[in-house]
Write a protein that holds these residues in place. Structure first.
Motif, PDB file in Angstrom:
ATOM      1  N   ASN A 208      19.536  45.758  35.265  1.00 12.70           N
ATOM      2  CA  ASN A 208      19.551  46.239  36.646  1.00 12.70           C
ATOM      3  C   ASN A 208      20.897  46.874  36.954  1.00 12.70           C
ATOM      4  N   VAL A 260      16.027  36.538  40.604  1.00 16.05           N
ATOM      5  CA  VAL A 260      15.963  37.853  39.957  1.00 16.05           C
ATOM      6  C   VAL A 260      15.919  37.725  38.435  1.00 16.05           C
ATOM      7  N   ALA A 263      13.501  40.308  37.356  1.00 14.34           N
ATOM      8  CA  ALA A 263      13.669  41.666  37.883  1.00 14.34           C
ATOM      9  C   ALA A 263      14.309  42.544  36.816  1.00 14.34           C
ATOM     10  N   ARG A 266      15.768  47.822  38.170  1.00 14.33           N
ATOM     11  CA  ARG A 266      15.869  48.000  39.620  1.00 14.33           C
ATOM     12  C   ARG A 266      17.317  48.229  40.058  1.00 14.33           C
ATOM     13  N   TYR A 267      17.454  48.577  41.334  1.00 13.69           N
ATOM     14  CA  TYR A 267      18.747  48.912  41.923  1.00 13.69           C
ATOM     15  C   TYR A 267      18.960  48.021  43.141  1.00 13.69           C
ATOM     16  N   PHE A 268      20.180  47.479  43.270  1.00 11.28           N
ATOM     17  CA  PHE A 268      20.463  46.493  44.316  1.00 11.28           C
ATOM     18  C   PHE A 268      21.733  46.848  45.079  1.00 11.28           C
ATOM     19  N   ARG A 272      20.345  42.521  47.535  1.00  6.63           N
ATOM     20  CA  ARG A 272      18.958  42.850  47.874  1.00  6.63           C
ATOM     21  C   ARG A 272      18.561  44.122  47.143  1.00  6.63           C
ATOM     22  N   GLU A 273      17.284  44.210  46.785  1.00  3.18           N
ATOM     23  CA  GLU A 273      16.812  45.418  46.118  1.00  3.18           C
ATOM     24  C   GLU A 273      16.792  46.585  47.087  1.00  3.18           C
ATOM     25  N   ARG A 274      17.214  47.739  46.605  1.00  3.70           N
ATOM     26  CA  ARG A 274      17.204  48.981  47.383  1.00  3.70           C
ATOM     27  C   ARG A 274      16.545  50.080  46.559  1.00  3.70           C
ATOM     28  N   THR A 314       8.793  50.893  42.228  1.00  9.15           N
ATOM     29  CA  THR A 314       9.125  49.549  42.711  1.00  9.15           C
ATOM     30  C   THR A 314       9.164  49.572  44.227  1.00  9.15           C
TER      31      THR A 314
END
Length: 315
Positions: A208, A260, A263, A266-268, A272-274, A314
């Motif tokens: 991530n 997570v 997870a 993904r980008y955080f 929190r995920e964004r 996502t």
């Protein structure tokens, strides 16, 4: 009141005794705070940077802590592929047969001067993207089951694209745009790595990226172009600007938090995920970056089995 990254991230009760972590760029700033945090949680931390004196100070602080954390320092210049390879070798020896549990790709910077590395690649792109790509590829076989790879990106990735046919050019150089492109590459790299690990590897390893926030005192603001420099300095006086410890909190969260553990890609930000930019989510751009990065480094493409063009978004 303590304001450690692990407290901010809500993972201060986690224990990392017996685990090994490599935090690149950990002699100052958010990398240093992340390394100290993982040490307080009990990990053996490989501290990386170019300044041996600063590295020794981080190691000493971890070793002197009341928790079980230990540390060692390895110097490496990220503009030199041979030194990145040596860092991977040293990490492999430190991790031993149990493998590396945490890889925090944090090293990077904002560089005003137009220059190329010895590979003929624009310096910012090489140091901020190609070096962590190479390091991760070198260490893939040495990652432990359920290891986590965390890459420091930035909201600066928005609003730009990567022309992979021109990463060897410094014509019309803009330090800000070079930084933007490198941070976009960080987000795309982390996403592609996550997808390829999920499809080609059965060890449960995740990847991530995250935005650490604007950090006053980091030295970053003074390098921005004129109008942006003044605006960024003003941000440092506002409540939503972050300290290095707050900037490191999301890195520690992604490295440690149970919620997570699965997870990936993904980008955080702010733990929190964004959603990253549309360009950052483009699977074709992610794949081309992955393939071209290997070519630029003159290395075999890691996890090279074909990957489908389309991916599920996502939410």
């Amino acid at each position: 009141m303590r304001n450690y990254p692990e407290d901010i991230a809500g993972v201060d009760d986690e224990r990392l005794v017996g685990e090994t972590a490599l935090v690149t760029g950990s002699t100052s700033g958010i990398g240093r705070e992340a390394a100290l945090s993982l040490g307080r949680l009990g990990a053996h931390v490989i501290v990386h940077g170019r300044d041996e004196e600063a590295g020794a100070e981080v190691v000493e602080e971890i070793d002197a802590g009341v928790k079980e954390g230990t540390a060692e320092f390895v110097a490496a210049d990220f503009a030199d592929p041979a030194e990145v390879r040596a860092l991977a070798d040293a990490t492999r020896r430190a991790a031993g047969d149990d493998g590396l549990d945490l890889l925090l790709n944090n090293a990077g910077g904002y560089f005003r001067e137009a220059r190329r590395t010895d590979l003929g690649v624009e310096y910012t792109f090489h140091v901020n993207h190609l070096a962590p790509y190479q390091l991760t590829a070198e260490l893939l076989d040495d990652l432990a089951d359920d290891a986590r790879v965390v890459t420091t990106a930035s909201e600066a990735h928005r609003g730009d694209q990567i022309d992979l046919d021109a990463v060897d050019s410094v014509d019309g150089f803009s330090s800000w745009r070079a930084y933007q492109r490198s941070k976009l590459a960080n987000v795309q790299f982390a996403a592609e790595l996550g997808r390829r690990l999920r499809e080609r590897d059965d060890r449960g390893i995740t990847s991530n990226s995250f935005h650490p926030g604007a950090i006053p005192g980091s030295g970053f603001f003074r390098h921005l172009p004129g109008p942006l420099s003044g605006a960024a300095s003003a941000l440092g006086r506002l409540p939503f600007a972050t300290t290095p410890a707050e900037g490191a909190a999301t890195a520690v969260y992604l490295a440690v938090a149970d919620e997570v553990a699965d997870a990936t890609g993904r980008y955080f930000a702010d733990c929190r995920e964004r959603k990253p930019s549309t360009e950052a989510q483009d699977p074709r751009a992610q794949r081309r970056l992955w393939e071209e990065s290997a070519d630029l480094l003159g290395m075999d493409e890691p996890l090279s089995a074909p990957v489908a063009d389309e991916v599920e978004p996502t939410d």
